[in-house]
Design an enzyme around this catalytic site. Sequence first.
Site, PDB file in Angstrom:
ATOM      1  N   ARG A   1       0.849  -1.185   0.000  1.00 54.85           N
ATOM      2  CA  ARG A   1       0.000   0.000   0.000  1.00 54.85           C
ATOM      3  C   ARG A   1       0.888   1.239   0.000  1.00 54.85           C
ATOM      4  O   ARG A   1       1.719   1.413   0.892  1.00 54.85           O
ATOM      5  CB  ARG A   1      -0.889  -0.004   1.249  1.00 54.85           C
TER       6      ARG A   1
ATOM      7  N   HIS B   1      -3.199  11.008   0.977  1.00 54.31           N
ATOM      8  CA  HIS B   1      -2.620  10.780   2.306  1.00 54.31           C
ATOM      9  C   HIS B   1      -2.102  12.129   2.804  1.00 54.31           C
ATOM     10  O   HIS B   1      -0.907  12.326   3.022  1.00 54.31           O
ATOM     11  CB  HIS B   1      -1.515   9.711   2.227  1.00 54.31           C
TER      12      HIS B   1
ATOM     13  N   GLU C   1      -7.305   8.273   6.578  1.00 52.36           N
ATOM     14  CA  GLU C   1      -7.551   8.870   7.900  1.00 52.36           C
ATOM     15  C   GLU C   1      -8.076  10.304   7.839  1.00 52.36           C
ATOM     16  O   GLU C   1      -7.393  11.245   8.288  1.00 52.36           O
ATOM     17  CB  GLU C   1      -6.273   8.847   8.748  1.00 52.36           C
TER      18      GLU C   1
ATOM     19  N   TYR D   1      -4.436   1.338  15.544  1.00 52.07           N
ATOM     20  CA  TYR D   1      -3.273   1.574  16.404  1.00 52.07           C
ATOM     21  C   TYR D   1      -3.559   1.306  17.875  1.00 52.07           C
ATOM     22  O   TYR D   1      -2.631   1.133  18.651  1.00 52.07           O
ATOM     23  CB  TYR D   1      -2.748   2.997  16.214  1.00 52.07           C
TER      24      TYR D   1
ATOM     25  N   GLU E   1      -3.322  -0.286   7.981  1.00 57.12           N
ATOM     26  CA  GLU E   1      -2.165   0.123   8.800  1.00 57.12           C
ATOM     27  C   GLU E   1      -2.278  -0.509  10.171  1.00 57.12           C
ATOM     28  O   GLU E   1      -3.372  -0.549  10.747  1.00 57.12           O
ATOM     29  CB  GLU E   1      -2.109   1.653   9.002  1.00 57.12           C
TER      30      GLU E   1
HETATM   31  O1  IFM Z   1       2.733   7.678   9.962  1.00 55.24           O
HETATM   32  C1  IFM Z   1       1.356   7.672  10.190  1.00 55.24           C
HETATM   33  C2  IFM Z   1       0.620   7.474   8.881  1.00 55.24           C
HETATM   34  O2  IFM Z   1       0.937   8.446   7.955  1.00 55.24           O
HETATM   35  C3  IFM Z   1      -0.873   7.512   9.116  1.00 55.24           C
HETATM   36  N1  IFM Z   1      -1.271   6.642  10.176  1.00 55.24           N
HETATM   37  C4  IFM Z   1      -0.522   6.675  11.403  1.00 55.24           C
HETATM   38  C5  IFM Z   1       0.958   6.569  11.127  1.00 55.24           C
HETATM   39  C6  IFM Z   1       1.757   6.602  12.446  1.00 55.24           C
HETATM   40  O3  IFM Z   1       1.500   7.780  13.128  1.00 55.24           O
END
Ligand code: IFM
Length: 462
Positions: free
Chosen positions: A105, A149, A194, A325, A375
């Site tokens: 990705r 992004h 995001e 996360y 992610e």
């Molecule tokens: O590095 C970032 C990414 O660009 C978007 N999601 C979270 C990651 C870690 O903070």
Amino acid sequence: MRRRDLLTLAAAGAVAGPLLRSRAEAGPAAGLTFPAGFGWGAATSAYQIEGAVKEDGRGPSVWDVFAHEPGRIRNGDTGDVAADHYHRYRDDLDLMRDLGLTSYRFSVSWSRVLPTGRGTVNPKGLDFYHRLVDGLLARNIRPVVTLFHWDTPQALQDLGGWENRDCAKWFADYAHTMFSAFGDAVPIWLTLNEPKTVVDNGYTSGSHAPGKRDRRLANVVGHHLLLGHGLAVQALRATGARSRIGPALSLSPTYPANDTGAARRQAATADGEENRRWLDPLLLGRYPADWLAAQPADAPVRAAIKDGDLAVIAARNDIMGVNYYGATTVTGTGRRVMKHPTSQATWQEIYPDGLFDLLTRIKRDYGDIPLSITENGMATTNALRDEDRIAFLREHLAAAHRTIQAGVRLESYHLWSLMDNFEWAEGYTQRWGIVNVDFTTQRRTRKASADWYRSVIARNGL
Ligand code: IFM
């Protein structure tokens, strides 16, 4: 909850505890085989790794401007060079092949393709992404391409950026350019990465580009981002391509810090901000009633939501990307507390079981949509012997496996990140990669986690 607030909590000592206290201590998960064809991936984004910000006709984005403003980024770092991926992409492709990745990705720099965000295409910019996609396909790695992004072209920002409703249309036009150029060569497009972070960091705390601090405006931006997503989905359908499309959302299951009614109510409210305000419009075609009711009568977002917008936003998605996360825990007064261990990124509340809770909840509340973990990862100060990251990945993959066992259509996993990169306001101080990058020499070195992940991929499981 904004990352900035978490930093405050961390400074106050509220963030503590050894990493992965619970399940990891119980010993490694083992003997878990993933379904045949499960996608084993890694993720990156353009501004975080490409560098070459002034080469081959690329126009500036909001991040180029922001990163060069004094005091914005730790140590005054910028993404000017980053991991120099623009020049080293062939080596990086070989690195991916050697890891055994089956999915990669990455994001496209909008202003590399369209230097002023709209109008004339920059053929050299497009050509870079053609070479990248071709290189992936030649190595049997599936390209999963994010269109946005966070790097809005500065020329569009000068016209108001995402505050301007027209930005949704400009985004859809750019998306159409990409769909037409790549056709079926890209099997999965992700529209937005995001949107919540843009709203929270870019427009509320101001810690990210474009550095604004206006929550009322932020919610307008959030709506326009969703509108842009919907228009981009429509644009893909109009091309007749067989590619699939969806958003990539950062989602976080919310839990009460204690067993009081007040804490449970606050957790439900936090769920509105963290999750439902994105999932409901995208998958149900409406904003959550409680979230909408919490917006003041004169909130500009109310006027920004026009008749017909939600039908566009809820255009059918083929896949939902989930960036996971950690958990969100709130008290009866709505204060965010850290109940679980954290990482070098002090906003991160590490809770592998939350991944199971989140993905099974999406199926329960929103239907049986195919999901991809777009992610998941952690930052650590451990340079090459990143055993803590291995523990993190193992526990999250075990949770992903349980999710599949529970009947969720989870089809792939992309760890964040393939390599160390420019971590936004933290510059190069936070290391998220499974491949170490020496930013002086640009030498790439596999960390222990990279070798571990390689063996996971080879076994198709833990
Ligand atoms: O590095 C970032 C990414 O660009 C978007 N999601 C979270 C990651 C870690 O903070």
